[in-house]
Enzyme design. Structure first.
Site, PDB file in Angstrom:
ATOM      1  N   LYS A 176      28.537  53.231  16.030  1.00 30.95           N
ATOM      2  CA  LYS A 176      28.654  53.121  14.575  1.00 30.95           C
ATOM      3  C   LYS A 176      29.426  54.277  13.938  1.00 30.95           C
ATOM      4  O   LYS A 176      29.793  54.192  12.766  1.00 30.95           O
ATOM      5  CB  LYS A 176      27.264  53.009  13.928  1.00 30.95           C
ATOM      6  CG  LYS A 176      26.429  51.851  14.398  1.00 30.95           C
ATOM      7  CD  LYS A 176      27.122  50.513  14.398  1.00 30.95           C
ATOM      8  CE  LYS A 176      27.542  50.029  13.054  1.00 30.95           C
ATOM      9  NZ  LYS A 176      27.841  48.564  13.059  1.00 30.95           N
ATOM     10  N   SER A 192      20.613  47.198  23.716  1.00 30.37           N
ATOM     11  CA  SER A 192      21.747  46.340  23.352  1.00 30.37           C
ATOM     12  C   SER A 192      22.878  46.524  24.364  1.00 30.37           C
ATOM     13  O   SER A 192      23.645  45.582  24.625  1.00 30.37           O
ATOM     14  CB  SER A 192      22.235  46.629  21.929  1.00 30.37           C
ATOM     15  OG  SER A 192      22.945  47.839  21.858  1.00 30.37           O
TER      16      SER A 192
HETATM   17  C1  LIG Z   1      22.332  49.855  19.257  1.00 32.74           C
HETATM   18  C2  LIG Z   1      23.350  48.949  18.664  1.00 32.74           C
HETATM   19  N1  LIG Z   1      23.918  48.031  19.435  1.00 32.74           N
HETATM   20  C3  LIG Z   1      24.835  47.167  18.958  1.00 32.74           C
HETATM   21  C4  LIG Z   1      25.197  47.168  17.648  1.00 32.74           C
HETATM   22  C5  LIG Z   1      26.157  46.109  17.150  1.00 32.74           C
HETATM   23  O1  LIG Z   1      27.341  46.575  16.653  1.00 32.74           O
HETATM   24  P1  LIG Z   1      28.121  45.817  15.495  1.00 32.74           P
HETATM   25  O2  LIG Z   1      27.437  46.144  14.200  1.00 32.74           O
HETATM   26  O3  LIG Z   1      29.500  46.393  15.565  1.00 32.74           O
HETATM   27  O4  LIG Z   1      28.105  44.353  15.750  1.00 32.74           O
HETATM   28  C6  LIG Z   1      24.619  48.100  16.803  1.00 32.74           C
HETATM   29  C7  LIG Z   1      24.950  48.106  15.386  1.00 32.74           C
HETATM   30  O5  LIG Z   1      24.240  48.543  14.544  1.00 32.74           O
HETATM   31  C8  LIG Z   1      23.678  49.021  17.318  1.00 32.74           C
HETATM   32  O6  LIG Z   1      23.077  49.947  16.529  1.00 32.74           O
END
Ligand SMILES: Cc1ncc(COP(=O)(O)O)c(C=O)c1O
Length: 316
Positions: free
Chosen positions: A52, A269
């Site tokens: 982010k 994630s």
């Molecule tokens: C830990 C984590 N994984 C994945 C994402 C996903 O990213 P995006 O917002 O670019 O889709 C985020 C976004 O907040 C995140 O904090």
């Protein structure tokens, strides 16, 4: 907004160290698939520890450039997660006042990290969850529009642009434009939309896939289950080649594997993204295709550890 480079040369601000993250080949995960190489973009290597940092910096720089931020305005948004950390440290580095709205019951560690960078915390009703925090920030902005700058990462096109002009360019350069498939989780959709757009230009023939939690109530923090959520305006599914539905358990299991087998201790994630990349790679191998499959590791596992007693003053 050019992509900076790590190196020995001094930089004039830590904000210049966002991007140029390492691309690491996975050596064991997917090793059984002939002709396929899986690469992971290590976004945890950004100064704030997550993917982010890229969109937060780009949204702030664009707002400084067009005048919607500056002249004493305070950045305000409703996030206690990685975007909140990114806003807090970047605002500290660029001397911009920052306020984060979060439900009063978020973990003490989340509050401490924002305060450690000097952000002001505004609490919303704990019973209303993250939607209550969104309502509160909108009410603040409506009441005093000239006081605040509200980046709104779900609707701000600078979010995907950070990846189109950063993440995608770096991946294409690292692999000489040879990317057969790109796979990333969906939170706001910024990473998957922007990187896919950039790669379609720079890596002809690439196929792009989003990973989403299989269940509405899931444990893949940072990702969004689209069927049960408000779909972010920046997310345009029709531009992608497909979507992979990921059960929480599979994402968690892959995060464990990444630690044990690759030396990458990453968040859940990231586990879900790599499990998605492996599924795409397996389908390619079955079809007799070969090439590079690239995915993104958004953050490190330690962001989710509860700090021990002696760590508490400095914990994320
Ligand atoms: C830990 C984590 N994984 C994945 C994402 C996903 O990213 P995006 O917002 O670019 O889709 C985020 C976004 O907040 C995140 O904090």
């Amino acid at each position: 907004m050019t992509a900076p480079r790590y190196g020995a040369a001094p930089v004039d601000s830590v904000a210049r160290l966002v991007g140029s993250t390492p691309l690491v080949r996975l050596r064991r995960i997917g090793a059984e698939l002939p002709g396929i190489r899986i690469f992971a973009k290590c976004e945890f290597a950004n100064p704030g520890g997550s993917v982010k940092d890229r969109p937060a910096l780009r949204m702030i720089e664009a707002a400084l450039a067009d005048g919607s931020l500056g002249r004493g305005k305070t950045l305000v948004d409703s996030t206690s997660g990685n975007t909140g950390v990114a806003y807090a440290w970047i605002c500290a580095a660029l001397a911009i006042p920052c306020a984060l709205v979060m439900p009063a019951n978020v973990s003490p560690a989340r509050k401490r990290i924002a305060r450690a960078f000097g952000a002001e915390l505004v609490f919303s009703d704990p019973l209303e969850g993250s939607d209550g925090a969104i309502r509160k920030v909108r009410a603040l902005v409506d009441a005093e529009p000239t006081r605040w700058f509200y980046p709104d990462q779900y609707g701000n096109e600078e979010n995907p642009r950070a990846h189109e002009h950063g993440t995608a360019v770096e991946i294409a350069e690292a692999l000489d434009g040879r990317v057969a498939a790109f796979v990333a989780g969906i939170g706001t959709g910024g990473t998957v939309m922007g990187t896919s757009r950039g790669l379609r230009r720079l890596a002809p023939g690439v196929r792009c896939f989003a990973v989403e939690p299989a269940e509405p109530l899931h444990g893949l923090e940072g990702l969004k289950h689209m069927g049960s959520s408000i779909v972010p305006p920046i997310y345009r599914e029709q531009e992608l080649d497909g979507k992979i539905s990921m059960p929480t358990d599979d994402g968690w299991a892959m995060a464990e594997r990444l630690g044990r087998e690759e030396g990458l201790r990453v968040g859940h994630s990231a586990g879900a993204a790599v499990a998605g990349a492996l599924a795409v790679a397996a389908r390619m191998a079955e079809a007799g295709e070969h090439g590079n499959v690239v995915t993104v590791l958004p953050d490190r596992a330690d962001r989710y550890f509860e700090p021990g007693r002696w760590e508490r003053r400095i914990a994320w």
